[in-house]
Scaffold this motif. Sequence first.
Motif, PDB file in Angstrom:
ATOM      1  N   GLY A 246      40.807  88.555  40.966  1.00 21.30           N
ATOM      2  CA  GLY A 246      42.142  88.186  41.410  1.00 21.30           C
ATOM      3  C   GLY A 246      42.084  87.315  42.640  1.00 21.30           C
ATOM      4  N   VAL A 247      43.248  86.770  43.011  1.00 26.94           N
ATOM      5  CA  VAL A 247      43.393  85.946  44.210  1.00 26.94           C
ATOM      6  C   VAL A 247      44.520  86.536  45.049  1.00 26.94           C
ATOM      7  CG1 VAL A 247      44.046  83.669  45.093  1.00 26.94           C
ATOM      8  CG2 VAL A 247      42.553  83.852  43.091  1.00 26.94           C
ATOM      9  N   VAL A 248      44.248  86.680  46.348  1.00 23.60           N
ATOM     10  CA  VAL A 248      45.258  87.202  47.276  1.00 23.60           C
ATOM     11  C   VAL A 248      46.067  86.027  47.819  1.00 23.60           C
ATOM     12  CG1 VAL A 248      45.686  88.550  49.355  1.00 23.60           C
ATOM     13  CG2 VAL A 248      43.726  89.109  47.885  1.00 23.60           C
ATOM     14  N   LEU A 249      47.371  86.079  47.594  1.00 22.67           N
ATOM     15  CA  LEU A 249      48.273  85.027  48.053  1.00 22.67           C
ATOM     16  C   LEU A 249      48.874  85.440  49.399  1.00 22.67           C
ATOM     17  CD1 LEU A 249      49.132  82.407  46.448  1.00 22.67           C
ATOM     18  CD2 LEU A 249      51.348  83.518  46.172  1.00 22.67           C
ATOM     19  N   ASN A 250      48.718  84.575  50.397  1.00 20.38           N
ATOM     20  CA  ASN A 250      49.166  84.919  51.752  1.00 20.38           C
ATOM     21  C   ASN A 250      49.789  83.688  52.411  1.00 20.38           C
ATOM     22  OD1 ASN A 250      49.576  86.093  54.237  1.00 20.38           O
ATOM     23  ND2 ASN A 250      47.415  86.221  54.786  1.00 20.38           N
ATOM     24  N   PRO A 251      51.017  83.338  52.054  1.00 18.63           N
ATOM     25  CA  PRO A 251      51.624  82.112  52.593  1.00 18.63           C
ATOM     26  C   PRO A 251      51.829  82.121  54.105  1.00 18.63           C
ATOM     27  CG  PRO A 251      52.758  82.819  50.605  1.00 18.63           C
ATOM     28  CD  PRO A 251      51.849  83.937  51.009  1.00 18.63           C
ATOM     29  N   ASP A 252      52.209  83.267  54.687  1.00 14.56           N
ATOM     30  CA  ASP A 252      52.563  83.277  56.111  1.00 14.56           C
ATOM     31  C   ASP A 252      52.435  84.691  56.666  1.00 14.56           C
ATOM     32  OD1 ASP A 252      53.472  82.591  58.620  1.00 14.56           O
ATOM     33  OD2 ASP A 252      55.569  82.366  58.038  1.00 14.56           O
TER      34      ASP A 252
ATOM     35  N   ALA B 299      60.760  80.791  50.642  1.00 16.53           N
ATOM     36  CA  ALA B 299      59.815  80.435  49.591  1.00 16.53           C
ATOM     37  C   ALA B 299      59.134  79.101  49.903  1.00 16.53           C
ATOM     38  CB  ALA B 299      60.530  80.362  48.254  1.00 16.53           C
ATOM     39  N   ASP B 300      57.838  79.023  49.627  1.00 16.91           N
ATOM     40  CA  ASP B 300      57.063  77.800  49.806  1.00 16.91           C
ATOM     41  C   ASP B 300      56.735  77.253  48.415  1.00 16.91           C
ATOM     42  OD1 ASP B 300      54.838  76.004  50.018  1.00 16.91           O
ATOM     43  OD2 ASP B 300      54.414  76.799  52.014  1.00 16.91           O
ATOM     44  N   PRO B 301      57.285  76.093  48.050  1.00 16.51           N
ATOM     45  CA  PRO B 301      57.081  75.584  46.690  1.00 16.51           C
ATOM     46  C   PRO B 301      55.619  75.289  46.357  1.00 16.51           C
ATOM     47  CG  PRO B 301      58.176  73.944  48.080  1.00 16.51           C
ATOM     48  CD  PRO B 301      58.178  75.218  48.839  1.00 16.51           C
ATOM     49  N   ASP B 302      54.805  74.951  47.348  1.00 16.70           N
ATOM     50  CA  ASP B 302      53.393  74.684  47.082  1.00 16.70           C
ATOM     51  C   ASP B 302      52.672  75.966  46.657  1.00 16.70           C
ATOM     52  OD1 ASP B 302      53.448  71.922  47.655  1.00 16.70           O
ATOM     53  OD2 ASP B 302      53.338  72.334  49.800  1.00 16.70           O
ATOM     54  N   PHE B 303      52.967  77.060  47.348  1.00 15.16           N
ATOM     55  CA  PHE B 303      52.357  78.332  46.952  1.00 15.16           C
ATOM     56  C   PHE B 303      52.906  78.801  45.606  1.00 15.16           C
ATOM     57  CE2 PHE B 303      50.872  78.815  51.357  1.00 15.16           C
ATOM     58  CZ  PHE B 303      49.603  79.353  51.124  1.00 15.16           C
ATOM     59  N   ALA B 304      54.182  78.572  45.351  1.00 18.40           N
ATOM     60  CA  ALA B 304      54.749  78.940  44.056  1.00 18.40           C
ATOM     61  C   ALA B 304      54.043  78.192  42.922  1.00 18.40           C
ATOM     62  CB  ALA B 304      56.241  78.658  44.037  1.00 18.40           C
TER      63      ALA B 304
ATOM     64  N   GLU C   7      59.824  97.178  55.712  1.00 23.51           N
ATOM     65  CA  GLU C   7      59.315  95.821  55.950  1.00 23.51           C
ATOM     66  C   GLU C   7      58.215  95.470  54.953  1.00 23.51           C
ATOM     67  OE1 GLU C   7      58.122  94.996  59.918  1.00 23.51           O
ATOM     68  OE2 GLU C   7      60.032  95.599  60.808  1.00 23.51           O
ATOM     69  N   VAL C   8      57.329  96.410  54.683  1.00 21.33           N
ATOM     70  CA  VAL C   8      56.257  96.159  53.716  1.00 21.33           C
ATOM     71  C   VAL C   8      56.861  95.912  52.339  1.00 21.33           C
ATOM     72  CG1 VAL C   8      54.193  97.092  52.613  1.00 21.33           C
ATOM     73  CG2 VAL C   8      54.624  97.551  55.041  1.00 21.33           C
ATOM     74  N   VAL C   9      57.816  96.729  51.951  1.00 25.72           N
ATOM     75  CA  VAL C   9      58.442  96.571  50.636  1.00 25.72           C
ATOM     76  C   VAL C   9      59.174  95.236  50.538  1.00 25.72           C
ATOM     77  CG1 VAL C   9      60.156  97.503  49.050  1.00 25.72           C
ATOM     78  CG2 VAL C   9      58.579  99.042  50.229  1.00 25.72           C
ATOM     79  N   THR C  10      59.823  94.809  51.612  1.00 21.33           N
ATOM     80  CA  THR C  10      60.478  93.494  51.606  1.00 21.33           C
ATOM     81  C   THR C  10      59.473  92.394  51.340  1.00 21.33           C
ATOM     82  OG1 THR C  10      62.270  94.178  53.080  1.00 21.33           O
ATOM     83  CG2 THR C  10      61.760  91.833  53.026  1.00 21.33           C
ATOM     84  N   ASP C  11      58.299  92.475  51.974  1.00 20.29           N
ATOM     85  CA  ASP C  11      57.232  91.503  51.704  1.00 20.29           C
ATOM     86  C   ASP C  11      56.865  91.497  50.226  1.00 20.29           C
ATOM     87  OD1 ASP C  11      56.283  89.730  53.567  1.00 20.29           O
ATOM     88  OD2 ASP C  11      54.696  91.027  54.341  1.00 20.29           O
ATOM     89  N   LEU C  12      56.687  92.683  49.653  1.00 11.63           N
ATOM     90  CA  LEU C  12      56.276  92.771  48.255  1.00 11.63           C
ATOM     91  C   LEU C  12      57.345  92.197  47.319  1.00 11.63           C
ATOM     92  CD1 LEU C  12      54.676  96.337  48.260  1.00 11.63           C
ATOM     93  CD2 LEU C  12      53.527  94.122  48.477  1.00 11.63           C
ATOM     94  N   LEU C  13      58.601  92.473  47.611  1.00 12.06           N
ATOM     95  CA  LEU C  13      59.683  91.951  46.766  1.00 12.06           C
ATOM     96  C   LEU C  13      59.792  90.433  46.879  1.00 12.06           C
ATOM     97  CD1 LEU C  13      62.394  94.681  47.401  1.00 12.06           C
ATOM     98  CD2 LEU C  13      61.043  94.347  45.319  1.00 12.06           C
ATOM     99  N   ARG C  14      59.583  89.907  48.079  1.00 12.65           N
ATOM    100  CA  ARG C  14      59.610  88.445  48.229  1.00 12.65           C
ATOM    101  C   ARG C  14      58.456  87.805  47.467  1.00 12.65           C
ATOM    102  NH1 ARG C  14      61.105  88.000  54.731  1.00 12.65           N
ATOM    103  NH2 ARG C  14      63.370  88.253  54.466  1.00 12.65           N
ATOM    104  N   HIS C  15      57.266  88.398  47.552  1.00 13.08           N
ATOM    105  CA  HIS C  15      56.143  87.884  46.764  1.00 13.08           C
ATOM    106  C   HIS C  15      56.482  87.861  45.276  1.00 13.08           C
ATOM    107  CE1 HIS C  15      52.797  87.198  49.485  1.00 13.08           C
ATOM    108  NE2 HIS C  15      52.967  88.363  50.075  1.00 13.08           N
ATOM    109  N   ARG C  16      57.094  88.928  44.798  1.00 11.05           N
ATOM    110  CA  ARG C  16      57.451  88.998  43.377  1.00 11.05           C
ATOM    111  C   ARG C  16      58.496  87.941  43.016  1.00 11.05           C
ATOM    112  NH1 ARG C  16      61.187  93.833  41.738  1.00 11.05           N
ATOM    113  NH2 ARG C  16      62.648  92.368  42.737  1.00 11.05           N
ATOM    114  N   ASP C  17      59.539  87.844  43.823  1.00 10.92           N
ATOM    115  CA  ASP C  17      60.668  86.977  43.482  1.00 10.92           C
ATOM    116  C   ASP C  17      60.363  85.505  43.709  1.00 10.92           C
ATOM    117  OD1 ASP C  17      61.997  89.316  42.883  1.00 10.92           O
ATOM    118  OD2 ASP C  17      63.147  89.358  44.762  1.00 10.92           O
ATOM    119  N   TRP C  18      59.578  85.188  44.741  1.00  8.93           N
ATOM    120  CA  TRP C  18      59.303  83.791  45.074  1.00  8.93           C
ATOM    121  C   TRP C  18      58.069  83.250  44.377  1.00  8.93           C
ATOM    122  CZ3 TRP C  18      59.913  84.443  51.114  1.00  8.93           C
ATOM    123  CH2 TRP C  18      61.269  84.684  51.416  1.00  8.93           C
TER     124      TRP C  18
END
Length: 205
Positions: free
Chosen positions: A32-38, A45-50, A78-89
């Motif tokens: 797998g690859v870990v995605l870490n935009p910021d 949302a960052d379109p390049d990471f998307a 706060e952690v859950v918000t991060d996870l939901l943003r990763h999922r949605d974005w």
Amino acid sequence: MNSSLLVPFYAHPADRPEAWTAMVEAAPRLYGVVLNPDDGAGHRADPDFAAVAARLRTAGVRVLGYADTAYGRRPHAEVVTDLLRHRDWYGVDGAFLDQVPTGPESLPHYRRLAASARAAGARTLVLNHGAHPHPSYASLADLLVTFEGPWDSYRGLDLPVADHYCHLVYAAPADARIATSVHCCVPGAGAQPWGTLPHSLEPAG
């Protein structure tokens, strides 16, 4: 031993497009690859990471959203918000929870976080302890990072090995041998070694 790479690659796609392409092309070799935009999903949302996340998913690679848990000090919401943003974005299908403690006293907190991560769509959950944790954490996640550190420290250790353990090693030579089947071994050093790819994935030139 069959090996696969869990790659925490924290470089922006606009800065290292050739490196992201190399990972897409190496899809069969990747766990797998870990995605870490910021330092997580960020605030927008960052379109390049998307775009690179979509390419990785199309190639069959697990994409894990990074979230710092600050050794249990960061609030659950706060952690859950991060996870939901990763999922949605970014459409991630997994989660990589960083800075997880090793002691059993934190298990209730991480049991709740693990349940929330699964509810947010994480089919794969990785906990990064960076050191060998209490064995009960194995019931919460698919993979435990039981070492994160430099090669000079790693090469002298005799660490337990299991299919659900992963070692992340930096400042490592190209011929470094890692004990776990799932691992990542990069040449980078300093404050952010995970801006470099494993030797075997670095594009030529």
